[in-house]
Design an enzyme around this catalytic site. Structure first.
Site, PDB file in Angstrom:
ATOM      1  N   CYS A   1      39.571  47.300  35.176  1.00  0.00           N
ATOM      2  CA  CYS A   1      39.690  45.999  35.839  1.00  0.00           C
ATOM      3  C   CYS A   1      40.928  45.913  36.719  1.00  0.00           C
ATOM      4  CB  CYS A   1      39.680  44.858  34.828  1.00  0.00           C
ATOM      5  SG  CYS A   1      41.123  44.855  33.763  1.00  0.00           S
TER       6      CYS A   1
ATOM      7  N   HIS B   1      52.089  36.654  49.279  1.00  0.00           N
ATOM      8  CA  HIS B   1      51.208  35.602  49.779  1.00  0.00           C
ATOM      9  C   HIS B   1      50.588  35.991  51.109  1.00  0.00           C
ATOM     10  CE1 HIS B   1      52.629  31.977  47.346  1.00  0.00           C
ATOM     11  NE2 HIS B   1      51.338  32.179  47.149  1.00  0.00           N
TER      12      HIS B   1
HETATM   13  C1  PEP Z   1      46.333  45.363  35.372  1.00  0.00           C
HETATM   14  O1  PEP Z   1      47.483  45.440  34.934  1.00  0.00           O
HETATM   15  O2  PEP Z   1      45.735  46.317  35.924  1.00  0.00           O
HETATM   16  C2  PEP Z   1      45.583  44.108  35.252  1.00  0.00           C
HETATM   17  C3  PEP Z   1      44.314  44.033  35.565  1.00  0.00           C
HETATM   18  O3  PEP Z   1      46.293  43.026  34.871  1.00  0.00           O
HETATM   19  P1  PEP Z   1      47.242  42.178  35.867  1.00  0.00           P
HETATM   20  O4  PEP Z   1      47.121  42.769  37.223  1.00  0.00           O
HETATM   21  O5  PEP Z   1      46.796  40.777  35.781  1.00  0.00           O
HETATM   22  O6  PEP Z   1      48.594  42.410  35.232  1.00  0.00           O
END
Ligand code: PEP
Ligand code: MG
Length: 835
Positions: A756, A448
């Protein structure tokens, strides 16, 4: 690994060490563990082992378990001053004991009248052992107390590392100035003072030698006030270690904090980036204020009124803060308001005040007992609430001690705050000061505190380690939260260059923001699309302001983390529609709920799993709860414009996962009479998915690389592990080779591919991603302007060559060095003077 279970040595109320009214035990200096407020005057062995001889001490015992772990039970606080009165030894030191054997009888009534507190720490004093689980609340003698783990089983007296006979040894003769000799507290201070140094240090007294880092070994020496001990040190930092002990033993300083805070550490300290940016300024040390809390109150009525006033003041302050904050900060403040109003918590505190406690002590007892219960639950959200409770405790105690609610410590404008760890409320308070940056010894990039610092644009480094705690107040610091290091006391020329560089960065940022709305084309004309990762509708508008070309990842589980019931289809549709509206007709990639792992969800309580990251998470959880997935797919199908929506499936490991979702999507389309089928994508975030990318590409429309999990699973590093955070780098060549494979397969199948995970927000990584054929990233909104500028400076052909070389490197560090060398002089390197 060697595990040891400890049993309660007596019945009573078990509490965290933080509740013990003694800073040495409270801060864990003597060791990790818990404390028990005993209700019976008989101390039993907490485990099988050998009773360690401890000269003169009757108020404490130490048992060395068969795996070498040493456990200290210290009856009451400041009981050394009773010189054995009220205690009767029942077992001879040096003897083998079995768990439950009676060891010491003590007069509870006598101690209640003469000891500072009856709170009795039960702690592990072997430096390499850690507490895994601990009990809390009411215990009977012999109940489970805690589980302790040590990396290697070591027998012997804790003498530690073997010494090299050829190494230079330095020694000093020091007079013990501690009032009660080398008992538990000073022994712990010695160990703490030596923590920054690697030297091997021994204390010799009357022909007996003890490892100076072992409080128990020191206590066994039986050195009293006025005795002279010889301190011997060898190895790296031996002289500095001796100097630290000299300071600690000096009478004037003996009672103060350990010497580790007085030693500046020149040079560079690597750390994990929590919030990007730069800062140059003097070190401002921030020790969490230890609010002195008297145990006994001045009468129930007065104490109750004082607590009520303090709580009211905190709530009023939080409510006004709530109105001024947004996003994460606002959610956090809302949680604190709820907790401050919680009737059960207030009742609990009232109970303590009825029994004569002061307002502060009652509030502390109430919050800590509740926090301990929450922290013990196998639920990440509940553990966060436990952290919130401790934060709130701190706020209320501050007000009771006469501080204004939310008052920030006074820091010089432009200072860099250095702390062990910061509470979220402290970060919120810091935002209202003029500090330039923050660096903490502990913490992680996803805490956080880190999220709040990033939201406030406050450059922050975390997990810098204990070395930062040795930096003295006022020492010049350069905080580089772009590359992840803190530079201590740089030469003036370099400092001036860094200051210039920061000014340039500021103007660059303004220019980047102005150019963020134009598409990003590389110098040779390749279009790089930059989308945003979103966790709520509120973030969508801000993302567009930063030039996002849509949303490449909507983490839908974030929308429903706190809900007690599954969100109905209609409610989901409305939420997604809000985001789609905010984005206009831009792409909106909605990931089906990635529940489980580090994201447990209240409305879907998971069964306890030994390894949640390897358990029922992502699409696997959806397979177990098909109705939830069905409602979500139906909600997505009803969002307009349909052409903008894409469905993304998390934690895929083979094509059957995709077929399952596709079938359900088709059933829902048929039910709703919809012709259009949204694009379906697979998250590639397990090595299995990367290796089967061809099979996945054949089954779906696009692939999205979740590099956070892909790195976690490929490198076998828990993404939430605080001490391994620096090693979890998705630029590791092993991860890059998987990304290369996925990009190649996607191209061969004519399918879209994007990144992503956090690597997509990493400007340094962009050339290698582009070189591997990734032309779309989905990033944290605030990084989009910089990513676009970086993309415009690239040449895709050069990137291909760079990527080829990156794949041949042997470590993430080597890849980063390669990229840094290739990127000079853009972005402007930090130069000037020596480094
Ligand atoms: C990842 O694992 O890179 C991803 C984008 O998903 P999260 O961070 O939500 O697990
Ligand atoms: Mg993931």
């Amino acid at each position: 690994m060697s595990r040891l279970t400890l049993l309660a040595p007596f019945p009573g109320w078990c509490m965290p060490l933080a509740e013990v009214p003694d800073p040495v035990f409270q801060q864990g200096m003597a060791g990790d563990g818990v404390a028990i407020d005993p209700t019976e005057g008989l101390l039993r062995a907490p485990c099988d082992g050998e009773l360690v001889p401890m000269k003169e001490a009757r108020h404490a015992i130490s048992v060395r378990a068969n795996n070498g772990v040493e456990v200290l039970v210290h009856v009451g606080i400041d009981t050394v001053a009773l010189a054995g009165q009220g205690f009767e030894r029942l077992a001879e030191p040096g003897r083998a004991v079995r768990a439950g054997d009676p060891l010491v009888r003590f007069d509870l009534e006598f101690l209640a009248r003469h000891a500072k507190s009856l709170a009795s720490p039960v702690i592990v004093v072997s430096g390499d052992a850690v507490t895994r689980r601990a009990a809390s609340g009411v215990l009977r003698a012999g109940d489970f107390l805690m589980e302790v783990e040590r990396a290697v089983a070591v027998a012997g007296d804790g003498a530690g590392a073997s010494r090299d006979a050829g190494e230079a040894r330095h020694s000093r003769r020091l007079v013990v100035a501690f009032a009660h000799g080398l008992h538990a507290r000073p022994a712990a201070q010695v160990a703490a003072a030596l923590r920054p140094f690697q030297a091997d240090v021994q204390l010799v007294f009357r022909g007996r030698e003890a490892h100076a880092r072992s409080p128990v070994a020191l206590m066994t020496l039986g050195a009293r006030a006025g005795d002279t001990v010889e301190v011997q040190a060898s190895g790296a930092g031996a002289l500095e270690a001796l100097a630290a002990l000299e300071q600690l033993f000096a009478p004037a300083i003996a009672a103060s904090a350990p010497a580790r805070h007085a030693t500046p550490a020149p040079g560079r300290i690597d750390a994990v980036i929590a919030s990007r940016g730069f800062a140059v300024g003097p070190c401002a040390r921030w020790e969490r204020p230890q609010v002195a809390v008297a145990e006994r109150g001045a009468g129930e009525a007065g104490e109750s009124a004082a607590l009520a006033r303090a709580l009211d003041a905190v709530v009023i302050h939080l409510e006004s803060l709530h109105g001024q904050s947004r996003g994460e900060a606002q959610a956090l403040v809302a949680a604190h308001i709820e907790l401050a109003r919680d009737p059960q918590l207030r009742d609990r505190a009232s109970g303590h005040m009825r029994r004569g406690d002061s307002a502060g002590h009652a509030w502390r007892q109430a919050t800590r007992a509740t926090a301990a219960t929450l922290a013990a639950l196998d639920d990440e959200r509940m553990r966060e609430r436990a952290a919130d409770l401790l934060d709130l405790e701190h706020q209320v105690l501050g007000v009771l001690a006469g501080h204004a609610p939310g008052a920030a410590h006074e820091f010089a404008q432009g200072a860099i705050v250095v702390a062990d760890e910061l509470l979220p409320s402290q970060v919120l308070a810091l935002q209202r000061t003029q500090v330039a940056g923050v660096c903490t010894a502990r913490g992680g990039a996803t805490t956080h505190m880190a999220i709040l610092a990033a939201a406030a644009g406050l450059p922050a480094l975390v997990a810098a380690g204990d070395a930062v705690l040795a930096i003295a107040e006022g020492v010049a610091l350069v905080l580089d939260a772009e590359q992840g290091f803190l530079e201590v006391d740089p030469p003036p020329a370099r400092r001036a260059a860094l200051e210039r560089s920061i000014d340039e960065r500021r103007s660059e940022h303004a220019a980047d923001l102005a150019a963020a709305h134009a598409p990003a084309l590389t110098r040779d004309g390749v279009r790089i699309s930059v989308l945003a990762n979103l966790g709520s509708a509120d973030e969508a508008a801000a993302a567009l302001e930063h030039g996002a070309e849509g949303c490449g990842l909507l983490r839908t589980e974030f929308l429903y983390l706190d809900r007690r019931e599954a969100p109905p289809e209609d409610e989901q549709r409305r939420e997604y529609q809000r985001i789609a509206d905010a984005l206009g007709a831009r792409p909106l990639t909605i990931r089906t709920m990635d529940i489980g792992g580090d994201k447990p969800i209240a409305f879907m309580p998971a069964e306890a799993e030994e390894n949640p990251a390897l358990g029922l998470r992502g699409v696997r959880a959806s397979l177990e709860q098909p109705d939830l997935l069905r409602a979500q797919l139906a909600a997505i199908l009803r969002v307009a414009p349909a052409a903008a929506c894409r469905v993304l499936v998390p934690m895929v490991t083979d094509a059957s996962d995709l077929r399952f979702v596709k079938r359900m999507l088709d059933e829902e389309r048929a039910r709703l009479g919809l012709a259009h089928r949204p694009l379906l994508g697979a998250m590639v975030e397990t090595p299995a998915a990367a290796l089967l990318a061809d099979a996945l590409a054949a089954e779906c429309d696009f692939l999205s690389l979740g590099t956070n999990d892909l790195a976690q699973y490929t490198l076998a590093i828990d993404r939430a592990h605080p001490r391994l955070a620096a090693r979890l780098d998705a630029l590791h060549p092993a991860v890059l080779r998987l990304i290369a494979r996925v990009a190649e397969v996607a191209q061969a199948h004519g399918k879209g591919v994007s990144v992503c995970g956090t690597l997509g927000s990493d400007v340094a990584a962009l050339p290698v991603l582009v070189g591997l054929g990734i032309h779309e990233v989905s990033a944290v909104a605030s990084t989009i302007p910089r990513l676009k500028r970086a993309a415009r400076q690239l040449d895709a052909a050069e990137c291909r060559e760079l990527a080829r070389r990156a794949l041949e490197q042997s470590s993430a560090k080597a890849v980063r060095e390669l990229l840094a060398a290739a990127s000079a002089p853009h972005p402007a390197p930090v130069t000037g003077g020596s480094s």
